[in-house]
Enzyme design. Structure first.
Site, PDB file in Angstrom:
ATOM      1  N   LYS A  14      36.205  36.705  31.041  1.00 32.00           N
ATOM      2  CA  LYS A  14      35.429  36.818  32.281  1.00 32.00           C
ATOM      3  C   LYS A  14      34.317  37.857  32.163  1.00 32.00           C
ATOM      4  O   LYS A  14      33.182  37.604  32.550  1.00 32.00           O
ATOM      5  CB  LYS A  14      36.341  37.205  33.459  1.00 32.00           C
ATOM      6  CG  LYS A  14      37.462  36.230  33.753  1.00 32.00           C
ATOM      7  CD  LYS A  14      38.209  36.605  35.034  1.00 32.00           C
ATOM      8  CE  LYS A  14      38.977  37.907  34.951  1.00 32.00           C
ATOM      9  NZ  LYS A  14      40.140  37.880  34.028  1.00 32.00           N
ATOM     10  N   ARG A  89      42.257  38.778  43.463  1.00 40.53           N
ATOM     11  CA  ARG A  89      43.433  38.543  42.626  1.00 40.53           C
ATOM     12  C   ARG A  89      44.669  38.225  43.448  1.00 40.53           C
ATOM     13  O   ARG A  89      45.747  38.048  42.875  1.00 40.53           O
ATOM     14  CB  ARG A  89      43.714  39.782  41.801  1.00 40.53           C
ATOM     15  CG  ARG A  89      43.244  39.694  40.338  1.00 40.53           C
ATOM     16  CD  ARG A  89      43.364  41.084  39.781  1.00 40.53           C
ATOM     17  NE  ARG A  89      43.582  41.215  38.396  1.00 40.53           N
ATOM     18  CZ  ARG A  89      42.670  41.675  37.535  1.00 40.53           C
ATOM     19  NH1 ARG A  89      41.432  41.883  37.918  1.00 40.53           N
ATOM     20  NH2 ARG A  89      43.002  41.891  36.290  1.00 40.53           N
ATOM     21  N   ARG A 128      40.541  43.137  21.549  1.00 34.80           N
ATOM     22  CA  ARG A 128      39.712  43.995  22.399  1.00 34.80           C
ATOM     23  C   ARG A 128      40.248  45.422  22.388  1.00 34.80           C
ATOM     24  O   ARG A 128      39.483  46.383  22.408  1.00 34.80           O
ATOM     25  CB  ARG A 128      39.695  43.416  23.823  1.00 34.80           C
ATOM     26  CG  ARG A 128      38.853  44.209  24.801  1.00 34.80           C
ATOM     27  CD  ARG A 128      38.715  43.499  26.136  1.00 34.80           C
ATOM     28  NE  ARG A 128      39.952  43.516  26.898  1.00 34.80           N
ATOM     29  CZ  ARG A 128      40.136  42.848  28.038  1.00 34.80           C
ATOM     30  NH1 ARG A 128      39.172  42.088  28.525  1.00 34.80           N
ATOM     31  NH2 ARG A 128      41.282  42.916  28.685  1.00 34.80           N
ATOM     32  N   ARG A 134      41.180  50.901  26.030  1.00 36.65           N
ATOM     33  CA  ARG A 134      42.049  50.662  27.195  1.00 36.65           C
ATOM     34  C   ARG A 134      43.500  50.627  26.740  1.00 36.65           C
ATOM     35  O   ARG A 134      43.879  49.782  25.934  1.00 36.65           O
ATOM     36  CB  ARG A 134      41.690  49.311  27.842  1.00 36.65           C
ATOM     37  CG  ARG A 134      40.420  49.350  28.625  1.00 36.65           C
ATOM     38  CD  ARG A 134      40.091  47.986  29.198  1.00 36.65           C
ATOM     39  NE  ARG A 134      41.168  47.432  30.007  1.00 36.65           N
ATOM     40  CZ  ARG A 134      41.056  46.307  30.699  1.00 36.65           C
ATOM     41  NH1 ARG A 134      39.931  45.633  30.681  1.00 36.65           N
ATOM     42  NH2 ARG A 134      42.069  45.860  31.408  1.00 36.65           N
ATOM     43  N   ARG A 146      50.848  41.881  32.625  1.00 33.86           N
ATOM     44  CA  ARG A 146      49.587  41.483  33.267  1.00 33.86           C
ATOM     45  C   ARG A 146      49.503  39.960  33.366  1.00 33.86           C
ATOM     46  O   ARG A 146      49.001  39.415  34.346  1.00 33.86           O
ATOM     47  CB  ARG A 146      48.391  42.043  32.485  1.00 33.86           C
ATOM     48  CG  ARG A 146      48.241  43.556  32.699  1.00 33.86           C
ATOM     49  CD  ARG A 146      47.397  44.194  31.617  1.00 33.86           C
ATOM     50  NE  ARG A 146      46.012  43.784  31.653  1.00 33.86           N
ATOM     51  CZ  ARG A 146      45.181  43.881  30.616  1.00 33.86           C
ATOM     52  NH1 ARG A 146      45.614  44.374  29.462  1.00 33.86           N
ATOM     53  NH2 ARG A 146      43.931  43.499  30.730  1.00 33.86           N
TER      54      ARG A 146
HETATM   55  P1  AMP Z   1      40.790  44.115  34.569  1.00 33.24           P
HETATM   56  O1  AMP Z   1      39.779  44.956  33.878  1.00 33.24           O
HETATM   57  O2  AMP Z   1      40.176  43.112  35.495  1.00 33.24           O
HETATM   58  O3  AMP Z   1      41.782  43.499  33.615  1.00 33.24           O
HETATM   59  O4  AMP Z   1      41.641  45.095  35.506  1.00 33.24           O
HETATM   60  C1  AMP Z   1      42.384  46.175  34.957  1.00 33.24           C
HETATM   61  C2  AMP Z   1      43.445  46.633  35.963  1.00 33.24           C
HETATM   62  O5  AMP Z   1      42.792  47.081  37.164  1.00 33.24           O
HETATM   63  C3  AMP Z   1      44.395  45.547  36.422  1.00 33.24           C
HETATM   64  O6  AMP Z   1      45.500  45.388  35.527  1.00 33.24           O
HETATM   65  C4  AMP Z   1      44.824  46.099  37.779  1.00 33.24           C
HETATM   66  O7  AMP Z   1      45.757  47.153  37.634  1.00 33.24           O
HETATM   67  C5  AMP Z   1      43.540  46.696  38.308  1.00 33.24           C
HETATM   68  N1  AMP Z   1      42.745  45.702  39.078  1.00 33.24           N
HETATM   69  C6  AMP Z   1      41.530  45.175  38.754  1.00 33.24           C
HETATM   70  N2  AMP Z   1      41.105  44.313  39.682  1.00 33.24           N
HETATM   71  C7  AMP Z   1      42.083  44.266  40.631  1.00 33.24           C
HETATM   72  C8  AMP Z   1      42.251  43.536  41.834  1.00 33.24           C
HETATM   73  N3  AMP Z   1      41.323  42.670  42.268  1.00 33.24           N
HETATM   74  N4  AMP Z   1      43.384  43.744  42.544  1.00 33.24           N
HETATM   75  C9  AMP Z   1      44.303  44.637  42.144  1.00 33.24           C
HETATM   76  N5  AMP Z   1      44.238  45.332  41.000  1.00 33.24           N
HETATM   77  C10 AMP Z   1      43.132  45.165  40.237  1.00 33.24           C
END
Ligand code: AMP
Length: 193
Positions: A14, A89, A128, A134, A146
């Protein structure tokens, strides 16, 4: 303004694809994951609150996430539209987004889902992790969690927008260029309208 949700499991590409859409169409790219990481880095109160959820691959509670997104949407932009990456989400987040947009006479135009096999997702996240810095990309248990969270809490968002005839699925396997062209053809079909 056009509003497009780029949807898919963690590691489905994404972020990469949203960056390209930003360049090709002059869209703003809003990634809630990036916003949270920014807060973490700057040790804000919001970042402290989000940390314990992110560290375990759990979702940050909706009210915190929606509040952060509302603030971001309030920052003006002269883009042609917005790409939402990693948001919404959950169903409550989807309803909150719809309500926020409605307040401005806007709506979600499409959800574009990237379909990628689970084996490929785990592989991509680990790759990644070598450079992303991360921690949630390095630990196999967190990665699996996740993916479980995605399946249980996030996947219903696809159906929520599918019920409104707004969901599109594209094949997320192949080269970055191939995937980008598939996404672009959906975007073009929206902008041609
Ligand atoms: P991402 O970079 O999108 O994989 O997000 C990393 C982490 O941020 C996720 O595993 C969640 O802990 C938190 N996070 C990101 N976006 C959301 C969302 N829309 N709702 C809740 N937690 C989020």
């Amino acid at each position: 303004m056009i509003h497009i949700i780029l949807f898919g499991p963690p590691g489905s590409g994404k972020g990469t694809q949203a960056n390209r859409l930003e360049d090709r169409y002059n869209f703003a790219h809003i990634s809630t994951g990036d916003l949270f990481r920014h807060h973490l880095k700057n040790k804000t109160e919001l970042g402290q609150k989000a940390k314990k959820f992110m560290d375990h691959g759990e979702l940050v509670p909706d009210e915190i996430t929606v509040g952060m997104l509302r603030t971001r949407l309030g920052e003006s932009s002269d883009s042609n539209g917005i790409i939402y990456d990693g948001f919404p989400r959950t169903i409550p987040q989807s309803e909150a987004l719809d309500n926020m947009l409605r307040e401005h006479g806007e709506r979600v135009d499409a959800l574009i889902a990237l379909e990628v096999s689970e084996g490929e997702i785990v592989h991509r996240i680990k790759e990644r992790g070598k450079t992303s810095g991360r921690e949630d990309d390095l630990d196999e248990d967190i990665i699996r969690n996740r993916i479980d969270v995605y399946r249980e809490q996030t996947r219903p968002v696809y159906d929520y927008y599918d019920d409104k005839d707004l969901s599109h699925t594209i094949d997320g396997m192949g080269s970055k260029d191939e995937i980008f062209e598939r996404i672009s053809s959906v975007v073009d079909s929206l902008t041609d309208r």
